[in-house]
Design a protein around this motif. Structure first.
Motif, mmCIF file in Angstrom:
data_model
loop_
_atom_site.group_PDB
_atom_site.id
_atom_site.type_symbol
_atom_site.label_atom_id
_atom_site.label_comp_id
_atom_site.label_asym_id
_atom_site.label_seq_id
_atom_site.Cartn_x
_atom_site.Cartn_y
_atom_site.Cartn_z
ATOM 1 N N ALA A 193 0.832 -1.210 0.000
ATOM 2 C CA ALA A 193 0.000 0.000 0.000
ATOM 3 C C ALA A 193 0.861 1.253 0.000
ATOM 4 N N ARG A 194 1.918 1.247 0.787
ATOM 5 C CA ARG A 194 2.807 2.404 0.850
ATOM 6 C C ARG A 194 3.494 2.627 -0.498
ATOM 7 N N ASP A 195 3.981 1.547 -1.099
ATOM 8 C CA ASP A 195 4.648 1.661 -2.390
ATOM 9 C C ASP A 195 3.708 2.176 -3.479
ATOM 10 N N ASP A 196 2.420 1.872 -3.335
ATOM 11 C CA ASP A 196 1.442 2.262 -4.353
ATOM 12 C C ASP A 196 0.874 3.665 -4.140
ATOM 13 N N GLY A 197 1.310 4.355 -3.075
ATOM 14 C CA GLY A 197 0.901 5.745 -2.907
ATOM 15 C C GLY A 197 0.105 6.077 -1.672
ATOM 16 N N ALA A 198 -0.064 5.136 -0.754
ATOM 17 C CA ALA A 198 -0.815 5.420 0.467
ATOM 18 C C ALA A 198 -0.091 6.464 1.316
ATOM 19 N N SER A 199 -0.844 7.414 1.840
ATOM 20 C CA SER A 199 -0.293 8.424 2.750
ATOM 21 C C SER A 199 -0.363 7.944 4.193
ATOM 22 N N VAL A 200 -1.460 7.275 4.542
ATOM 23 C CA VAL A 200 -1.687 6.750 5.889
ATOM 24 C C VAL A 200 -2.048 5.280 5.785
ATOM 25 N N LEU A 201 -1.450 4.471 6.636
ATOM 26 C CA LEU A 201 -1.732 3.043 6.721
ATOM 27 C C LEU A 201 -2.467 2.783 8.030
ATOM 28 N N VAL A 202 -3.729 2.407 7.949
ATOM 29 C CA VAL A 202 -4.518 2.140 9.155
ATOM 30 C C VAL A 202 -4.397 0.665 9.499
ATOM 31 N N ILE A 203 -3.868 0.391 10.684
ATOM 32 C CA ILE A 203 -3.642 -0.994 11.105
ATOM 33 C C ILE A 203 -4.201 -1.167 12.509
ATOM 34 N N GLY A 204 -5.052 -2.176 12.665
ATOM 35 C CA GLY A 204 -5.687 -2.414 13.950
ATOM 36 C C GLY A 204 -5.264 -3.719 14.576
ATOM 37 N N ARG A 205 -6.030 -4.764 14.310
ATOM 38 C CA ARG A 205 -5.851 -6.042 14.992
ATOM 39 C C ARG A 205 -4.458 -6.652 14.879
ATOM 40 N N PRO A 206 -3.746 -6.528 13.740
ATOM 41 C CA PRO A 206 -2.390 -7.096 13.708
ATOM 42 C C PRO A 206 -1.469 -6.509 14.773
ATOM 43 N N ILE A 207 -1.795 -5.312 15.259
ATOM 44 C CA ILE A 207 -1.032 -4.708 16.359
ATOM 45 C C ILE A 207 -1.766 -4.875 17.676
ATOM 46 N N SER A 208 -3.028 -4.469 17.716
ATOM 47 C CA SER A 208 -3.751 -4.407 18.990
ATOM 48 C C SER A 208 -3.985 -5.774 19.614
ATOM 49 N N ARG A 209 -4.092 -6.816 18.790
ATOM 50 C CA ARG A 209 -4.355 -8.151 19.327
ATOM 51 C C ARG A 209 -3.111 -9.030 19.350
ATOM 52 N N ALA A 210 -1.986 -8.445 19.069
ATOM 53 C CA ALA A 210 -0.736 -9.207 19.125
ATOM 54 C C ALA A 210 -0.338 -9.457 20.580
ATOM 55 N N ALA A 211 0.393 -10.516 20.810
ATOM 56 C CA ALA A 211 0.861 -10.812 22.165
ATOM 57 C C ALA A 211 1.744 -9.686 22.685
ATOM 58 N N ASP A 212 2.521 -9.090 21.795
ATOM 59 C CA ASP A 212 3.383 -7.954 22.121
ATOM 60 C C ASP A 212 3.096 -6.852 21.101
ATOM 61 N N PRO A 213 2.142 -5.948 21.382
ATOM 62 C CA PRO A 213 1.766 -4.915 20.401
ATOM 63 C C PRO A 213 2.933 -4.050 19.946
ATOM 64 N N ALA A 214 3.824 -3.698 20.867
ATOM 65 C CA ALA A 214 4.966 -2.861 20.496
ATOM 66 C C ALA A 214 5.865 -3.581 19.500
ATOM 67 N N GLN A 215 6.122 -4.849 19.732
ATOM 68 C CA GLN A 215 6.951 -5.629 18.820
ATOM 69 C C GLN A 215 6.268 -5.773 17.466
ATOM 70 N N ALA A 216 4.959 -5.999 17.469
ATOM 71 C CA ALA A 216 4.213 -6.117 16.215
ATOM 72 C C ALA A 216 4.290 -4.816 15.419
ATOM 73 N N ALA A 217 4.145 -3.685 16.106
ATOM 74 C CA ALA A 217 4.243 -2.386 15.431
ATOM 75 C C ALA A 217 5.645 -2.170 14.884
ATOM 76 N N ARG A 218 6.658 -2.552 15.651
ATOM 77 C CA ARG A 218 8.054 -2.414 15.189
ATOM 78 C C ARG A 218 8.291 -3.242 13.933
ATOM 79 N N GLU A 219 7.781 -4.452 13.920
ATOM 80 C CA GLU A 219 7.997 -5.334 12.777
ATOM 81 C C GLU A 219 7.327 -4.803 11.522
#
Length: 224
Positions: A193-219
């Motif tokens: 999405a970023r490569d195709d021109g997205a300005s903002v990437l909205v991400i919810g469950r892959p971060i919020s429901r991860a066992a370690d949200p900070a690590q998921a966001a970093r990855e």
């Protein structure tokens, strides 16, 4: 924008939301607050999240007669959101009034087609043609009405970006490679999405429901 990731923070408990945002704030560029959060916590909740110092994206998807939407826009001035959504299908007059009533530093973006919908869903609402055609029509309407950009899936953002070079494009429904799609039907990876021109990437469950949200966001951040 140095970090295009906005965490979708739709949680029923304010303290839970505050704790999650605090954990990941160093690895996201902003916080998206949707209807679930706003209906549960209102302006007070927005102020509390805003104290973390990150830009706030109010994903309210306003859709009503022009005067009502303009009034709603004026009512949220005090919250100083960086982004607010309206439904592009509300028509040109509604879109123009929404933009005119928005705060000076607030981007108004038009929601084109929800990422939980596919072409069969469109047909059931009486809209013919492909999802791509539908999004492109509404993107043109949003542009003509003076909006800052649109919300669309990663499947359409490249085509829209090619037509609207200085537009601001919000892409939800993103999933890291190998991630479960859940209730989303038209998903791509954050990097695509970023490569195709997205300005903002909205991400919810892959971060919020991860066992370690900070690590998921970093990855996810590391893939961009």
């Amino acid at each position: 924008m140095s970090n295009p990731i906005y965490l979708a923070l739709d949680v029923p408990r304010l303290r839970e939301g505050m704790d999650l945002a605090q954990k990941v704030k160093g690895h996201v560029g902003g916080i998206k607050l949707g209807l679930e959060f706003f209906c549960a916590h209102g302006a007070h909740g927005v102020h509390m999240i805003g104290q973390l110092g990150l830009p706030i994206f109010l994903d309210l998807k306003l859709h009503d007669i022009p005067n009502t939407v303009a009034g709603a826009m004026q009512a949220i001035h005090m919250l100083e959101p960086s982004i607010v959504t309206v439904h592009a299908s509300g028509g040109r007059a509604m879109l123009e009034d929404a933009k005119a009533a928005a705060g000076e530093h607030t981007r108004v973006v038009g929601v084109t087609m929800l990422t939980s919908m596919d072409e069969r869903d469109l047909q059931r609402t009486g809209i013919g043609g492909t999802a791509h055609d539908h999004v492109m029509r509404l993107a043109e309407l949003a542009h003509d009405a003076g909006l800052d950009g649109i919300v669309c899936s990663g499947h359409e953002v490249k085509a829209v970006h090619n037509q609207w070079k200085d537009g601001f494009f919000v892409v939800p429904g993103l999933r890291p490679a190998g991630g479960a799609a859940g209730d989303q039907k038209r998903v791509v990876t954050p990097r695509q999405a970023r490569d195709d021109g997205a300005s903002v990437l909205v991400i919810g469950r892959p971060i919020s429901r991860a066992a370690d949200p900070a690590q998921a966001a970093r990855e996810i951040e590391a893939t961009l």
